[in-house]
Motif scaffolding. Sequence first.
Motif, PDB file in Angstrom:
ATOM      1  N   SER A  49       0.835  -1.212   0.000  1.00  0.00           N
ATOM      2  CA  SER A  49       0.000   0.000   0.000  1.00  0.00           C
ATOM      3  C   SER A  49       0.864   1.255   0.000  1.00  0.00           C
ATOM      4  CB  SER A  49      -0.915   0.008   1.222  1.00  0.00           C
ATOM      5  OG  SER A  49      -1.794  -1.084   1.156  1.00  0.00           O
ATOM      6  N   GLN A  91      -6.904   0.660  -0.568  1.00  0.00           N
ATOM      7  CA  GLN A  91      -7.288  -0.535   0.182  1.00  0.00           C
ATOM      8  C   GLN A  91      -8.517  -0.247   1.057  1.00  0.00           C
ATOM      9  OE1 GLN A  91      -4.040  -2.063   2.459  1.00  0.00           O
ATOM     10  NE2 GLN A  91      -5.036  -4.031   2.768  1.00  0.00           N
ATOM     11  N   ASP A 171      -5.748  -1.721  -4.995  1.00  0.00           N
ATOM     12  CA  ASP A 171      -5.184  -2.296  -3.778  1.00  0.00           C
ATOM     13  C   ASP A 171      -6.253  -3.177  -3.132  1.00  0.00           C
ATOM     14  OD1 ASP A 171      -3.673  -2.872  -1.612  1.00  0.00           O
ATOM     15  OD2 ASP A 171      -3.341  -0.797  -0.974  1.00  0.00           O
TER      16      ASP A 171
HETATM   17 MG   LIG Z   1      -2.165  -2.684   2.151  1.00  0.00          MG
END
Ligand SMILES: [Mg+2]
Lengths: 504, 335, 338, 325
Positions: A49, A91, A171
């Motif tokens: 990330s 994410q 993500d």
């Molecule tokens: Mg992540």
Amino acid sequence: MDLPPDPPLVLLEGVSKSFGAVRALTDVTLALAPGEAHALLGENGAGKSTLIKTLAGVHRPDAGRLLVDGEEARFSGPADAKAAGIAVIYQEPALFGDLSIAENVYTGRQPLRSGRRIDTRAMHADTTALFTRLGVVLDPARPARGLSIADQQMVEIAKALSFDARVVVMDEPTAALSAREVERLFAVVELLREQGAAVLFVSHRLDEVFSLCQRATVLRDGKHVWSGPLTGETPDGLVRRMVGRELSALFPKQDTEAGDVLLSVSRLTREGVFTDVSFDVRAGEIVGLSGLVGAGRSEVARAIFGIDGVDAGEVAVGGKPLRLGSPTAAMAAGIGFVPEDRRQQGLVVDASVERNVALASLGRLSWFGLLFGRGERRLAEDWAIKLSIKAGRLGAAVSTLSGGNQQKVVLAKWLSRRPSVLIVDEPTRGIDVGTKAEVHRLLSELASEGVAVLMISSELPEVLGMADRVLVMHEGRLVEEIARADATEERVALAAAGRSGAES
Amino acid sequence: GCSGTSKDSAQTNAPAAGNSAAANPNAEIKKGLKITYLPKAVNNAYFTTAQKGADQAATALGSELKATGPSDASASSQVTYINTAAQQKQDALVLSANDANAVAPSLKTARGQGMKVVTFDSDAAADARDVFVNQATTQEIATIQVKMIVDATGGKGEIAILSATPNATNQNAWIEIMKTELAKPANSGLKLVDTVYGNDDDQTSFQKMQGLLQAHPDLKGVVSPTTVGIAAAARYLSTSEYKGKVALTGLGTPNLMRDYVKDGTVKSFALWDPTKLGYLATYAAAALASGQITGASGEKFKAGDLGEYTIGEKGEVVLGPPTEFTKDNVDQFQF
Amino acid sequence: MSVVAPSRARRVTETIGRARELGIVVALALVVIPTALVNPRFVEAQSIRDLLLNASIVAILVAGQTLVVVTRNVDLSVGSTLGLSAFLTAQTFADHPDTPILVGLLIGVVVGTACGAVNGILVAAGRVPSLVVTLGTLYVFRGIDFALAHGRQINASELPDDLLALGTSRILGIPWLVVVTVVVVAAASLYMRWYRSGRDLYAIGSNPEAAVLAGIAVARRTFGAFLLSGTVAGLAGALWVARYGTVDAAAATGLELQVIAAVVVGGVAIFGGSGTVVGAALGALLLSTIASCLVVLRIPAFWQQAISGALLIGAITVDRLLALRLSRELRGRSDHDG
Amino acid sequence: MAERLRGFARWETALVVLLVLVAVVGQARTGGDFLDGGNLFYLGLDIGEVALIALPLTLVVVAGEIDLSVASVLGLSSAVMGELWNAGWTIEAIMPTVIVLGAVCGLVNGLLVTRLGLPSLAVTIGTLALYRGLALVVLGDGAVADFPSNFTQFGTTPVPGTWLPYPIVLCAVLAVGFAITLHASSFGRSVFAIGSNEEGARFSGIRVKRVKLLLFVLTGAMAALAGIVYTFRFSSARADNGVGLELAVVAAVLLGGVSIFGGRGSLGGVLAGVLLLGGLRNVLILDDVSTEVLTVVTGLLLLVSVLAPSLTARIRSTSTGRRSP
Ligand SMILES: [Mg+2]
Ligand SMILES: Nc1ncnc2c1ncn2[C@@H]1O[C@H](COP(=O)(O)OP(=O)(O)OP(=O)(O)O)[C@@H](O)[C@H]1O
Ligand SMILES: Nc1ncnc2c1ncn2[C@@H]1O[C@H](COP(=O)(O)OP(=O)(O)OP(=O)(O)O)[C@@H](O)[C@H]1O
Ligand SMILES: [Mg+2]
């Protein structure tokens, strides 16, 4: 260094990034070619990330450079990355709860009509068209607040697609999606590829990676480990690259004799969230609670601990009924709870390590409500040694610690209360490989000391390696209970997807 | 209450630190007296005008006059300034009290340290000051306002009062006497139906005036015994359809009211000259600080151009009857 | 996944969305109708004009404040900004009687804009809480006002008649001031409803971190909101001179609390992200109407403030209960189609 | 964040330095009048009520809430005191009654905030009007001034043999209590935890609502106590006592380095803030500086109190290449 055949659309070269003492990325290189789907792989906390946020202009790298179309680019914020044609699905969905879904999709790029006014009708129509492409039925005019995680994720995907971006970064877009939506998404990715876009894809599901991607990059502990084409690679091989050692070494669950029932949950129901959940956890046992994200596992744990109220059902601890709806009562009964979101729920990140460790034990440390002397410091010192917490000073704010050490602080906070029942929700989320093994060792040790452990985890290998029994939830119901001996990755995954009972 | 301190069992406040020293009517006014001028609030036009008179007097007397004060006219905001004056060892204080009682303790302390206190415009508790320079007697002010409203309304119909704050000492005293006056058989045609408070704030007064007219359809007249209130009320009236139908009078300054007496919104209003008030109060302060007077009834002192004044009951000096302003004489006054 | 037919879902959300402004209109009716029954004068032309006039200056301020509050900030300095701009406008007219009306008004607007710029720079560039910053500038601007005025009061006789006429004269029976207010409220509300940068303000207040990720120029927009709030307060200051004709340094002291109360009553979430300018302006109208009603109903003076306070609390409580219901409704629906 | 913390610690040091500076410069400019016993007595009286209310309000702000109704509670308690005295009650009975009344006012604030989940800023703007209005209802335009001198002297004379005003002695005693509560008790730890992360506090078994409710009740009671002190000091019970005092108290708390977002602050800092604001005012008035300058200085101090820590934190974070959120 393996470089793709064509000149890369985007090239990240020698990128490093630290957050205080945490080195999230060290000298990482990543190249994305037009028309390719590229997988970014690594354990939790490997730096995926962070790398993505660097690409998106959220983080400025400490070292290294970024080339777009061979030209060096400097992003001073996400707006610059967008302008360069990079769309990102983060994410954690980051929607504006008060704005309509359509506005969330078109933030800052709303279609205009005369007088530079926003053309709401066109915007809604465009949004509906996007959703149709994705096979979703969502009202573009409704506010984003209250959407399920899966719907939120679909909105994020629609947002990224609406760009006609040349680079689409995803993500873990599929973490919350069911098979049907994943299929649709993949079809869309294929389309993007045909149009010459590059797709960067993060997922912990290796089968998805193999079916979607042509090439992959593996990160481990923030370092670049491997890049190459996926043809000829095997899942096991990739996992070995990610983990860096054999899996079995990671999960040293000792066998213990299960004792008395310490936690007994019966027919627990919270309307619209989970229904009729019943199970027992015995002393010395680690029970894994598995399921897809959004299945309601955390909610069950929260209800047992008294954070949320329930509509029906009982909980008993050590045979005695527990007054529900009060964390104080749950703590008094001997329950400890390590919540899934450590920054929001587990810790007071602005406060010092010692304050955090002592926060759940204030009653015990104080004398008529007063805290004299160095009780908190002593408690924290004790547990910092026991759990080998690495902190500059115990007086330092928790926010300065690395993720793994933060997690250990949460564990210390609850273990120092010596609970008889410990509920851990995603105990190793976002912590590094070494620490993960340590946490596992700890849990195992606790169980052997007679603590009843309920472990919620989205990582199948972790569940399979640690749990004596695996419970699987699907859409708010407990659908299966699998003994350790029978637990296979496939069986748990099937149950979690709601397709259990095919065989027993 | 059985053993505690209740209203019945308590002695009221101890009498003032009396003026034991005897007056010396022949004493010279001392040069270089330090006098503090403390209005209700510094940004009030009325007190800015009064300060001009105080300045003139100080110049004439060779005293050093210092004007200071709070920015809001709340009950207690002056106390800090009184304490400061005492701390700075000023010889005298010329003060218009926001609250008769709230300033009393600190005034007493200051007097205990030798500072002379003259109140003007709005009195403090009688035992907390030496002399009160009254603009006119309460009775005079109330009577002239009743007379003006009788003139304006023809002595018949409903009337209302638009006052300053609910706690304003002066206004409340005047209103009390006005009520007594209105109760007299001669004024039986007038009926006081309401009293509202504009808090000496222009906007509030303006809106309270509107409300009054709506609440009382048969209203014939409004008395506003405050310069801020009457100006705001006149401004509202002059542009509303009630102009000429509802009479307005009260206490106002010629500068603020000039337009409205000329355009007929207001027939007459009254006031004393604040410049003279400040002038007289400063002379009284100097006389006290020089030992000419002590504040006892019957003592006399000279107040420059204004001539000689005699201290009356309770240490009160009265400037003179208020002036009534009409469109005929208003241009002769500039304040 | 959602399988609810869009038409039904849309209807539910839109009805509830509108209900918040509708609620204020209903509340207004509940206040006005009984008062009018008791005292028919209350709904005569003069009285209605007065009601609108009384609400107008606060309603203008509220339009600016809404921009700020929607971004999860607050501007406590509006009262002081108004006071400063009112005094400087009045002083210009008093000292230079030949000043054209528009130029004089412009001076007020410029002063307000400058104050807004100071707030905006401190909040956006200093990245410090707006509550503290604007509490500080509340004192600073007022202090400057005091220093400039130095006890001076400017009154109607020193001001040009054309200016004062602006505060009282009418067009088609509607006071000019009310027309200006409606224009300001309409402009602000169109901006917030139909323009990208206006929508950005909602996004910022709704989820500041997501706003950064979405590439919104958070600092610039926040600055802009404060700037506009100042501009609007400056305009209100200039109009204040026209309306009241008397200005001293204490003009509009404490007005900020009224403005914030109106914003909150008008359904603007104090933590940002939602609410409309029209709602907030209606809130201002409601509050000032309540104040007028209490006088007209001959509620004893001493009771009026207590009753307004209680009604204010009642209004935000009802608003909160409505919001809770709305979110429960939304949650309930997504639960059932899961 | 650590930088931020250290920044705040430094702000408290800066406050003390500023205080010393004010004292030294003030002493010089006023020819020794400033540090004179008599003047210090007045200074103490002037800051008494603000200090009394600032004590509990510090806890409220640290817990991430605010109470703007304090000055109105002060006014209401003063009005009720006058009314009860007129009705023939004894002072000994009036004082506890009034404090309970203040606690009830706080309870109402607290219930609206914790049970209905309303923002405290909005709630207390409402009760600011409500409580002041009730004060007017109770006492109207009256003023009650005939309190017995053996009580009013507590507000007008120093403790025999010293220059210390009684309210300051009371305040000092209570300040020790509040400091221990905030900085050395489990309750105080809960308050900090709630202020920095309410959800985290709840997950640690802290009864968030109960703690907040208690803080509002405490603030109401202390505001009522300040009302009693105020009434005796001016020997005057009136409905408009203490109008606008809330801004002075909030300013002092913020100047003392308490974060308006909660979770950070110290009682020592707040007391230094109260002293600095009061001392500076006193010096400036003694030095015949005009009211307008006073107002500007108050505002500037507030701005500096937030800008200084934020700017130093920013300078550090840019040097480490980090962005603050
Ligand atoms: Mg992540
Ligand atoms: N803002 C931040 N401040 C401090 N540390 C951070 C920050 N963001 C990430 N980290 C740390 O950097 C490391 C890498 O985090 P990152 O989120 O990139 O992992 P990831 O590979 O995406 O993991 P996951 O699979 O769990 O999403 C972790 O140790 C994390 O705790
Ligand atoms: N399909 C859905 N419909 C409605 N609400 C949902 C749906 N899926 C999830 N939610 C809501 O989203 C929230 C998030 O659930 P959450 O992801 O914590 O569940 P979980 O099973 O604990 O997953 P995990 O622990 O892996 O994150 C819950 O409040 C849940 O009610
Ligand atoms: Mg969960």
